[in-house]
Write an enzyme that holds these catalytic residues in place. Structure first.
Site, PDB file in Angstrom:
ATOM      1  CE1 TYR A 137      78.766  -5.993  -0.473  1.00 32.53           C
ATOM      2  CE2 TYR A 137      78.728  -4.722   1.566  1.00 32.53           C
ATOM      3  CZ  TYR A 137      78.394  -4.989   0.297  1.00 32.53           C
ATOM      4  OH  TYR A 137      77.200  -4.378   0.055  1.00 32.53           O
ATOM      5  N   GLY A 138      84.126  -9.443   1.778  1.00 35.77           N
ATOM      6  CA  GLY A 138      85.081  -9.613   2.626  1.00 35.77           C
ATOM      7  C   GLY A 138      86.637  -9.750   1.765  1.00 35.77           C
ATOM      8  CB  CYS A 172      78.162  -5.918   6.876  1.00 37.38           C
ATOM      9  SG  CYS A 172      79.488  -6.693   5.806  1.00 37.38           S
ATOM     10  CB  CYS A 182      82.203 -12.455   9.730  1.00 35.73           C
ATOM     11  SG  CYS A 182      81.315 -12.992   8.540  1.00 35.73           S
ATOM     12  CB  THR A 183      76.721 -10.654  10.558  1.00 40.10           C
ATOM     13  OG1 THR A 183      76.966 -10.363   9.206  1.00 40.10           O
ATOM     14  CG2 THR A 183      76.929  -9.275  11.478  1.00 40.10           C
ATOM     15  CG  HIS A 184      77.964 -14.722   6.706  1.00 40.91           C
ATOM     16  ND1 HIS A 184      77.836 -13.531   6.418  1.00 40.91           N
ATOM     17  CD2 HIS A 184      77.244 -15.383   5.485  1.00 40.91           C
ATOM     18  CE1 HIS A 184      77.305 -13.125   5.167  1.00 40.91           C
ATOM     19  NE2 HIS A 184      77.094 -14.301   4.603  1.00 40.91           N
ATOM     20  CD  GLU A 211      75.350 -15.643   2.103  1.00 37.02           C
ATOM     21  OE1 GLU A 211      74.556 -15.798   0.854  1.00 37.02           O
ATOM     22  OE2 GLU A 211      75.477 -14.701   2.885  1.00 37.02           O
ATOM     23  CG  ASP A 213      75.665  -9.215   5.738  1.00 36.75           C
ATOM     24  OD1 ASP A 213      76.696  -8.608   5.792  1.00 36.75           O
ATOM     25  OD2 ASP A 213      75.471 -10.043   5.620  1.00 36.75           O
ATOM     26  CB  THR A 256      83.192  -6.807   5.559  1.00 42.18           C
ATOM     27  OG1 THR A 256      83.560  -8.204   5.866  1.00 42.18           O
ATOM     28  CG2 THR A 256      84.426  -6.195   4.483  1.00 42.18           C
TER      29      THR A 256
HETATM   30  N1  DGL Z   1      78.543 -10.665   6.548  1.00 43.08           N
HETATM   31  C1  DGL Z   1      79.921  -9.967   6.055  1.00 43.08           C
HETATM   32  C2  DGL Z   1      80.714  -9.797   7.263  1.00 43.08           C
HETATM   33  O1  DGL Z   1      80.138  -9.617   8.542  1.00 43.08           O
HETATM   34  C3  DGL Z   1      80.766 -11.172   5.600  1.00 43.08           C
HETATM   35  C4  DGL Z   1      80.445 -12.053   4.313  1.00 43.08           C
HETATM   36  C5  DGL Z   1      81.406 -11.117   3.162  1.00 43.08           C
HETATM   37  O2  DGL Z   1      82.272 -11.462   2.957  1.00 43.08           O
HETATM   38  O3  DGL Z   1      80.390 -10.478   2.597  1.00 43.08           O
HETATM   39  O4  DGL Z   1      81.710  -9.440   7.276  1.00 43.08           O
END
Ligand code: DGL
Length: 281
Positions: free
Chosen positions: A42-43, A73, A185-187, A151, A10, A75
């Protein structure tokens, strides 16, 4: 039987929500986790950059001799599925299973999708839902501020900032009457209590990390590729940078106390720092 570890990556710590599910479903499996904490988020990055990052993350995990890769992830799963398909081991993301679960769950055909800018912009969830149920109305919503809130560990059900942010993002979906909402999104599973409070109890929340972990478990069984030599699998943890409150936030994501030694490795060789973690359930 296949005793090699499962590789999970991720952009940061969010993918640990997938690891948590994997540990629940497959306690005997070794897991290698890579969190690209040096380059999170990453998003909001471009497609080209995300494809490059996804390739690098996968290459690192392949070097760890993994039997399977999960892009934990939303994204990377949304923007670079072709990278996942091109690997020498089976690899999957978090989109398909979550979209399919939402199609099964909805009663009124109105499905909301939460994700990063890049995920929503890619149209990945919208496409998959449309393939399964063309008459569904899909309501996508990018929620970039959720990522730094998670985070930072601002996930308490009474956290005012996070509640206000959630209300701002979710009101349009609520007004549209969605009865099913994909946490794409895994967050975001860490914010499920707050999202659930805002949306109300009649809205079904689909955890894309959970559905991905369940799919991985199903496939490993089907392929007879489980690790049958161990009682308790090990978790090996790699990051590309170490945030200040790293272990405490990692503990929140994993749902248990995490302690560990941190080894900084030769960046030329491993491109990151290794953390040997001991996870206590
Ligand atoms: N964990 C990322 C996802 O599932 C999101 C966090 C990010 O933007 O890096 O898209």
């Amino acid at each position: 039987m296949d005793n090699r570890p499962i590789g999970v990556f991720d952009s940061g710590l969010g993918g640990l929500t997938v690891v948590r599910q994997l540990m629940r479903l497959l306690p005997s499996e070794d897991i290698v986790y890579f969190g690209d904490t040096g380059r999170v988020p990453y998003g909001n990055r471009s497609r080209e950059t995300l494809i490059k990052y996804t390739r690098q993350d996968c290459r690192f995990l392949l070097g760890q001799n993994v039997k399977r890769i999960i892009a934990a992830c939303g994204t990377a799963s949304s923007v670079a599925p072709h990278v996942l398909r091109s690997l020498p081991v089976k690899a999957g993301g978090v989109v398909e299973q979550a979209a399919d679960a939402a199609v099964r769950a909805t009663r009124n055909g109105k499905i909301g999708v939460l994700g990063t800018q890049a995920t929503i912009h890619s149209g990945s969830f919208q496409r998959r839902i449309g393939e399964q149920r063309p008459d569904a109305a899909v309501y996508p919503q990018a929620c970039p501020l959720f990522v730094p809130l998670v985070e930072s560990g601002w996930i308490g059900r009474d956290d005012e900032i996070t509640i206000l942010t959630a209300r701002r993002y979710l009101e349009p979906l609520k007004a549209a009457g969605v009865d099913t909402l994909i946490l794409g999104c895994t967050h975001f599973p860490l914010l499920a209590p707050i999202i659930g409070d805002v949306m109300g109890e009649n809205v079904v929340l689909i955890d894309s990390g959970k559905t991905a972990a369940e799919d991985c478990a199903r496939q490993l069984r089907q392929d007879d590729a489980l690790n049958r030599t161990k009682k308790a699998g090990e978790l090996h943890f790699y990051v590309s940078d170490r945030p200040e409150n790293f272990l405490s936030v990692a503990s929140i994501f994993l749902g248990g106390e995490v302690t560990g030694d941190i080894h900084t490795l030769d960046i030329e060789q491993v491109d990151g720092a290794e953390i040997d973690m001991v996870y206590k359930r």
